[in-house]
Design an enzyme around this catalytic site. Structure first.
Site, PDB file in Angstrom:
ATOM      1  N   HIS A 194       0.865  -1.190   0.000  1.00  0.00           N
ATOM      2  CA  HIS A 194       0.000   0.000   0.000  1.00  0.00           C
ATOM      3  C   HIS A 194       0.897   1.233   0.000  1.00  0.00           C
ATOM      4  O   HIS A 194       1.320   1.723   1.053  1.00  0.00           O
ATOM      5  CB  HIS A 194      -0.920  -0.023   1.227  1.00  0.00           C
ATOM      6  CG  HIS A 194      -1.922   1.094   1.248  1.00  0.00           C
ATOM      7  ND1 HIS A 194      -3.137   1.000   1.891  1.00  0.00           N
ATOM      8  CD2 HIS A 194      -1.913   2.339   0.705  1.00  0.00           C
ATOM      9  CE1 HIS A 194      -3.818   2.120   1.752  1.00  0.00           C
ATOM     10  NE2 HIS A 194      -3.078   2.961   1.038  1.00  0.00           N
ATOM     11  N   ASP A 217       1.787   4.050   2.821  1.00  0.00           N
ATOM     12  CA  ASP A 217       0.757   4.894   2.196  1.00  0.00           C
ATOM     13  C   ASP A 217       1.388   6.050   1.396  1.00  0.00           C
ATOM     14  O   ASP A 217       1.538   5.935   0.179  1.00  0.00           O
ATOM     15  CB  ASP A 217      -0.225   5.419   3.243  1.00  0.00           C
ATOM     16  CG  ASP A 217      -1.605   5.739   2.679  1.00  0.00           C
ATOM     17  OD1 ASP A 217      -1.849   5.473   1.492  1.00  0.00           O
ATOM     18  OD2 ASP A 217      -2.450   6.250   3.448  1.00  0.00           O
ATOM     19  N   GLU A 225     -11.177   3.409   5.779  1.00  0.00           N
ATOM     20  CA  GLU A 225     -10.128   4.295   6.308  1.00  0.00           C
ATOM     21  C   GLU A 225     -10.863   5.364   7.126  1.00  0.00           C
ATOM     22  O   GLU A 225     -10.796   5.370   8.342  1.00  0.00           O
ATOM     23  CB  GLU A 225      -9.325   4.915   5.152  1.00  0.00           C
ATOM     24  CG  GLU A 225      -8.256   5.912   5.593  1.00  0.00           C
ATOM     25  CD  GLU A 225      -7.552   6.615   4.420  1.00  0.00           C
ATOM     26  OE1 GLU A 225      -8.082   6.597   3.289  1.00  0.00           O
ATOM     27  OE2 GLU A 225      -6.463   7.197   4.661  1.00  0.00           O
ATOM     28  N   HIS A 260       1.344   4.875  -2.456  1.00  0.00           N
ATOM     29  CA  HIS A 260       1.004   5.719  -3.612  1.00  0.00           C
ATOM     30  C   HIS A 260       2.305   6.350  -4.094  1.00  0.00           C
ATOM     31  O   HIS A 260       2.940   7.096  -3.342  1.00  0.00           O
ATOM     32  CB  HIS A 260       0.005   6.793  -3.209  1.00  0.00           C
ATOM     33  CG  HIS A 260      -1.251   6.235  -2.614  1.00  0.00           C
ATOM     34  ND1 HIS A 260      -2.384   6.000  -3.359  1.00  0.00           N
ATOM     35  CD2 HIS A 260      -1.535   5.810  -1.355  1.00  0.00           C
ATOM     36  CE1 HIS A 260      -3.326   5.486  -2.580  1.00  0.00           C
ATOM     37  NE2 HIS A 260      -2.840   5.351  -1.361  1.00  0.00           N
TER      38      HIS A 260
HETATM   39  N1  ADE Z   1      -4.459   8.771  -2.029  1.00  0.00           N
HETATM   40  C1  ADE Z   1      -3.225   8.825  -1.508  1.00  0.00           C
HETATM   41  N2  ADE Z   1      -3.239   8.447  -0.225  1.00  0.00           N
HETATM   42  C2  ADE Z   1      -4.528   8.114   0.066  1.00  0.00           C
HETATM   43  C3  ADE Z   1      -5.190   7.630   1.225  1.00  0.00           C
HETATM   44  N3  ADE Z   1      -4.552   7.402   2.365  1.00  0.00           N
HETATM   45  N4  ADE Z   1      -6.515   7.434   1.153  1.00  0.00           N
HETATM   46  C4  ADE Z   1      -7.160   7.674   0.031  1.00  0.00           C
HETATM   47  N5  ADE Z   1      -6.599   8.120  -1.072  1.00  0.00           N
HETATM   48  C5  ADE Z   1      -5.275   8.340  -1.062  1.00  0.00           C
HETATM   49 ZN    ZN Z   2      -3.678   4.814   0.419  1.00  0.00          ZN
END
Ligand code: ADE
Ligand code: ZN
Length: 315
Positions: A14, A275, A197, A16
């Site tokens: 996970h 993340d 989340e 990005h």
């Molecule tokens: N895009 C980047 N980080 C994110 C996250 N934690 N939740 C949702 N979208 C994201």
């Molecule tokens: Zn994320």
């Protein structure tokens, strides 16, 4: 001091790529592309990294991504992340990228894809890090645009392994993307989605039942629904949990309140991930360190979490 955590072989499931854009690289790319920034320097930008919720973070994250313009920029971004992985014994990565963040600004899909993919291939060859790339749809945009993105991606079908769903969660339930996920699955792509989340457990049910996801991104709010917890345990559906992200975005007030170890002890297949490490204060090892310091994670628990990440790989 934390060599024992750094030394564990780990997978990151996970991450990005746009969230691994460190302020120093952000400023360097702005200069290279002659883009004016609203912050005077790296320190001023870092000082802006104080968030009360997901949306406040996303506003800055999309702003930061604007410095990414050329294939080389996407290569440099991805390569910098892979060097971090190498230093932390992350042996396998399944990162997300958000094509719509770039195509909406007029950057061609292939520029994004080529830069990222070239770095990932070099990461395999030169650093020994295996990978599977995941294309994430932005849920604050209409499903129609997700369909267009999937269409743009199909000439590069072999370059990615699955689709995901990210961006603003509240008010954008998974059911809005049922058809585009069905299409992606019919192409043989794996499905994952951010769910639970900030959003309620119902969104996790929808992601499982309607999008037919095989892994839940975050999912920490599953603990509010006992029937859901039982299903996740029975079916051993992995959760990609991001502890520093959750405290930075106020999903939990502080690390001492995080539920990841309770879930682990109940038999949930939880994993530790970063993340958006450039924004949340650390990569995978720092997330493990935070669990040790803030939650008293033991060495045995760390080993199980690391093993879970290897077991939960899609490829
Ligand atoms: N895009 C980047 N980080 C994110 C996250 N934690 N939740 C949702 N979208 C994201
Ligand atoms: Zn994320």
């Amino acid at each position: 001091m934390y060599d024992w955590l750094n030394a564990l072989p780990k997978a990151e499931l996970h991450l990005h790529l746009e969230g691994s854009l460190e302020p120093e690289l952000l400023f360097a790319l702005a200069e290279r592309n002659r883009i004016a920034l609203p912050w005077n320097d790296v320190e001023a930008l870092r000082a802006a990294y104080a968030f009360n919720n997901l949306q406040e973070f996303l506003d800055l994250y999309y702003r930061g991504a604007d410095v990414l313009r050329t294939e080389q920029d996407f290569y440099d971004l991805t390569w910098a992340y892979l060097l971090k992985c190498k230093a932390q014994n992350v042996v396998h990565v399944e990162p997300f990228f958000d094509p719509q963040t770039h195509t909406e600004r007029g950057i061609p899909f292939e520029v994004v894809m080529r830069g990222i993919k070239a770095a990932l291939v070099d990461g395999e060859k030169k650093l020994g890090i295996s990978h599977g790339l995941i294309l994430a749809f932005l849920r604050h945009l209409p499903e129609e645009q997700a369909f267009q993105t999937l269409e743009q991606a199909m000439p590069f079908r072999d370059a990615f392994i699955g689709v995901g769903l990210d961006s603003s969660e509240k008010g954008f339930p998974p059911r809005l993307f049922e058809r585009v996920f069905a299409k992606a699955r019919s192409e043989g792509l794996h499905a994952v989605a951010h769910a639970g989340e900030e959003g309620p457990p119902e969104y996790i049910w929808e992601a499982l039942d309607l999008l037919k996801i095989v892994r839940i991104d975050h999912g920490v709010r599953a603990s509010e629904d006992e029937r859901l917890m039982q299903r996740i345990i029975d079916e051993q559906i992995p959760l990609t949990v991001c502890p520093l992200s959750n405290t930075k975005l106020c999903v939990f007030e502080h690390m001492g309140q995080h539920n990841i170890l309770d879930m682990l002890e109940r038999g949930v297949k939880v994993t530790v991930n970063s993340d958006d490490p450039a924004y949340f204060g650390g990569y995978v090892t720092e997330n493990f360190m935070a669990l040790h310091e803030g939650l008293g994670m033991s060495e045995a628990q760390a080993k199980r979490l690391a093993q879970n990440s290897l077991d939960a790989r899609l490829v």
